[in-house]
Design a protein around this motif. Structure first.
Motif, PDB file in Angstrom:
ATOM      1  N   HIS A  32       0.828  -1.202   0.000  1.00 35.49           N
ATOM      2  CA  HIS A  32       0.000   0.000   0.000  1.00 35.49           C
ATOM      3  C   HIS A  32       0.868   1.259   0.000  1.00 35.49           C
ATOM      4  O   HIS A  32       0.666   2.162  -0.812  1.00 35.49           O
ATOM      5  CB  HIS A  32      -0.953   0.030   1.192  1.00 35.49           C
ATOM      6  CG  HIS A  32      -1.575   1.373   1.358  1.00 35.49           C
ATOM      7  ND1 HIS A  32      -2.610   1.816   0.559  1.00 35.49           N
ATOM      8  CD2 HIS A  32      -1.259   2.411   2.167  1.00 35.49           C
ATOM      9  CE1 HIS A  32      -2.912   3.058   0.882  1.00 35.49           C
ATOM     10  NE2 HIS A  32      -2.103   3.437   1.860  1.00 35.49           N
ATOM     11  N   LEU A  33       1.834   1.333   0.922  1.00 30.49           N
ATOM     12  CA  LEU A  33       2.669   2.532   1.026  1.00 30.49           C
ATOM     13  C   LEU A  33       3.524   2.729  -0.223  1.00 30.49           C
ATOM     14  O   LEU A  33       3.709   3.855  -0.678  1.00 30.49           O
ATOM     15  CB  LEU A  33       3.534   2.478   2.280  1.00 30.49           C
ATOM     16  CG  LEU A  33       2.780   2.739   3.576  1.00 30.49           C
ATOM     17  CD1 LEU A  33       3.642   2.372   4.782  1.00 30.49           C
ATOM     18  CD2 LEU A  33       2.307   4.184   3.664  1.00 30.49           C
ATOM     19  N   HIS A  34       4.027   1.651  -0.777  1.00 30.60           N
ATOM     20  CA  HIS A  34       4.845   1.770  -1.984  1.00 30.60           C
ATOM     21  C   HIS A  34       4.001   2.292  -3.151  1.00 30.60           C
ATOM     22  O   HIS A  34       4.411   3.212  -3.862  1.00 30.60           O
ATOM     23  CB  HIS A  34       5.481   0.426  -2.334  1.00 30.60           C
ATOM     24  CG  HIS A  34       6.291   0.464  -3.579  1.00 30.60           C
ATOM     25  ND1 HIS A  34       7.510   1.102  -3.652  1.00 30.60           N
ATOM     26  CD2 HIS A  34       6.058  -0.024  -4.814  1.00 30.60           C
ATOM     27  CE1 HIS A  34       7.989   0.997  -4.869  1.00 30.60           C
ATOM     28  NE2 HIS A  34       7.120   0.318  -5.602  1.00 30.60           N
ATOM     29  N   GLU A  35       2.813   1.701  -3.334  1.00 32.94           N
ATOM     30  CA  GLU A  35       1.962   2.100  -4.459  1.00 32.94           C
ATOM     31  C   GLU A  35       1.353   3.494  -4.265  1.00 32.94           C
ATOM     32  O   GLU A  35       1.282   4.276  -5.207  1.00 32.94           O
ATOM     33  CB  GLU A  35       0.850   1.070  -4.675  1.00 32.94           C
ATOM     34  CG  GLU A  35       1.370  -0.255  -5.196  1.00 32.94           C
ATOM     35  CD  GLU A  35       0.306  -1.351  -5.222  1.00 32.94           C
ATOM     36  OE1 GLU A  35      -0.861  -1.092  -4.841  1.00 32.94           O
ATOM     37  OE2 GLU A  35       0.664  -2.483  -5.612  1.00 32.94           O
ATOM     38  N   HIS A  41       7.402   1.006   4.646  1.00 35.62           N
ATOM     39  CA  HIS A  41       6.741   1.068   5.955  1.00 35.62           C
ATOM     40  C   HIS A  41       7.685   1.665   6.994  1.00 35.62           C
ATOM     41  O   HIS A  41       7.268   2.456   7.841  1.00 35.62           O
ATOM     42  CB  HIS A  41       6.275  -0.335   6.367  1.00 35.62           C
ATOM     43  CG  HIS A  41       5.303  -0.329   7.478  1.00 35.62           C
ATOM     44  ND1 HIS A  41       5.649  -0.639   8.761  1.00 35.62           N
ATOM     45  CD2 HIS A  41       3.981  -0.024   7.500  1.00 35.62           C
ATOM     46  CE1 HIS A  41       4.577  -0.541   9.536  1.00 35.62           C
ATOM     47  NE2 HIS A  41       3.558  -0.168   8.799  1.00 35.62           N
ATOM     48  N   ALA A  42       8.960   1.307   6.933  1.00 37.13           N
ATOM     49  CA  ALA A  42       9.943   1.845   7.877  1.00 37.13           C
ATOM     50  C   ALA A  42      10.070   3.359   7.733  1.00 37.13           C
ATOM     51  O   ALA A  42      10.179   4.083   8.733  1.00 37.13           O
ATOM     52  CB  ALA A  42      11.299   1.174   7.670  1.00 37.13           C
ATOM     53  N   TYR A 118      -3.303   4.936   4.626  1.00 42.26           N
ATOM     54  CA  TYR A 118      -2.578   3.948   5.423  1.00 42.26           C
ATOM     55  C   TYR A 118      -3.486   3.367   6.498  1.00 42.26           C
ATOM     56  O   TYR A 118      -3.542   2.146   6.698  1.00 42.26           O
ATOM     57  CB  TYR A 118      -1.330   4.582   6.054  1.00 42.26           C
ATOM     58  CG  TYR A 118      -0.623   3.651   7.004  1.00 42.26           C
ATOM     59  CD1 TYR A 118       0.188   2.635   6.515  1.00 42.26           C
ATOM     60  CD2 TYR A 118      -0.779   3.775   8.375  1.00 42.26           C
ATOM     61  CE1 TYR A 118       0.834   1.764   7.377  1.00 42.26           C
ATOM     62  CE2 TYR A 118      -0.142   2.913   9.244  1.00 42.26           C
ATOM     63  CZ  TYR A 118       0.667   1.907   8.741  1.00 42.26           C
ATOM     64  OH  TYR A 118       1.293   1.040   9.594  1.00 42.26           O
ATOM     65  N   ARG A 119      -4.216   4.241   7.176  1.00 40.11           N
ATOM     66  CA  ARG A 119      -5.126   3.759   8.226  1.00 40.11           C
ATOM     67  C   ARG A 119      -6.207   2.850   7.649  1.00 40.11           C
ATOM     68  O   ARG A 119      -6.596   1.870   8.274  1.00 40.11           O
ATOM     69  CB  ARG A 119      -5.728   4.938   8.983  1.00 40.11           C
ATOM     70  CG  ARG A 119      -4.698   5.606   9.864  1.00 40.11           C
ATOM     71  CD  ARG A 119      -5.300   6.711  10.679  1.00 40.11           C
ATOM     72  NE  ARG A 119      -4.280   7.259  11.575  1.00 40.11           N
ATOM     73  CZ  ARG A 119      -4.502   8.238  12.412  1.00 40.11           C
ATOM     74  NH1 ARG A 119      -5.699   8.797  12.484  1.00 40.11           N
ATOM     75  NH2 ARG A 119      -3.536   8.670  13.182  1.00 40.11           N
ATOM     76  N   GLN A 120      -6.664   3.153   6.447  1.00 39.86           N
ATOM     77  CA  GLN A 120      -7.648   2.282   5.795  1.00 39.86           C
ATOM     78  C   GLN A 120      -7.025   0.924   5.486  1.00 39.86           C
ATOM     79  O   GLN A 120      -7.662  -0.116   5.650  1.00 39.86           O
ATOM     80  CB  GLN A 120      -8.195   2.935   4.516  1.00 39.86           C
ATOM     81  CG  GLN A 120      -9.299   2.127   3.861  1.00 39.86           C
ATOM     82  CD  GLN A 120     -10.532   2.019   4.741  1.00 39.86           C
ATOM     83  OE1 GLN A 120     -11.028   3.015   5.233  1.00 39.86           O
ATOM     84  NE2 GLN A 120     -11.022   0.793   4.947  1.00 39.86           N
ATOM     85  N   ALA A 121      -5.768   0.930   5.049  1.00 42.56           N
ATOM     86  CA  ALA A 121      -5.072  -0.333   4.765  1.00 42.56           C
ATOM     87  C   ALA A 121      -4.896  -1.150   6.043  1.00 42.56           C
ATOM     88  O   ALA A 121      -5.048  -2.378   6.023  1.00 42.56           O
ATOM     89  CB  ALA A 121      -3.716  -0.050   4.108  1.00 42.56           C
TER      90      ALA A 121
END
Length: 154
Positions: A32-35, A41-42, A118-121
């Motif tokens: 998710h964060l990458h896309e 994430h780090a 992010y919170r949704q993921a």
């Protein structure tokens, strides 16, 4: 119940499911964060820690400690985030060896834009599959494991 190398069959099955779930959740959040944001994430965690710190700054050693990250790995990530303009390093005013990582205004703006997704993921990956009682139990178990390992100095 048969025991194999200190674990019963039931314990071994539970352990394998725990490892699998942990891996799949981490992958989902990384993806998710990458896309969505082009970061790991780090790196997201660095930004959130700085966002929550007084003055949006933390000493590098303190940041490494709360992230359970070796200094060299943290330095690499801070350099990348600094290159994006989201973090900067500042010298400590009285300790010449002391360095701060500081969240920039651009970094805070970026973080606040990506946090809802992010919170949704997190919700979709961890919270949605569980009942409220199961999620509360997950919280109790996670806290207990966390405190156990902190007390051991792991």
């Amino acid at each position: 119940m048969r025991e194999t190398h200190g674990l019963s069959d039931d314990q071994l099955r539970a352990w394998v499911h725990y490892l699998g779930a942990q891996t799949l959740v981490q992958r989902a959040l990384e993806r998710h964060l990458h896309e969505a944001a082009g970061i790991s994430h780090a790196e997201y965690e660095i930004l959130t820690r700085l966002d929550g710190a007084p003055g949006h700054r933390m000493r590098m050693g303190e940041l490494a400690a709360v992230l359970f990250s070796p200094g060299s790995r943290l330095n690499y990530r801070i350099t990348r985030l600094a290159g994006l303009g989201w973090v900067r390093r500042e010298q400590h005013p009285t300790d010449r060896r002391g360095l701060y990582a500081v969240l920039t205004t651009e970094g805070a703006d970026f973080l606040h834009r990506v946090t809802p997704g992010y919170r949704q993921a997190v919700h979709d990956s961890v919270i949605a599959p569980l009942s409220d009682d199961e999620f509360a139990e997950l919280g109790r178990i996670s806290r207990k494991l966390f405190q156990h390992h902190l007390a051991r100095g792991d």
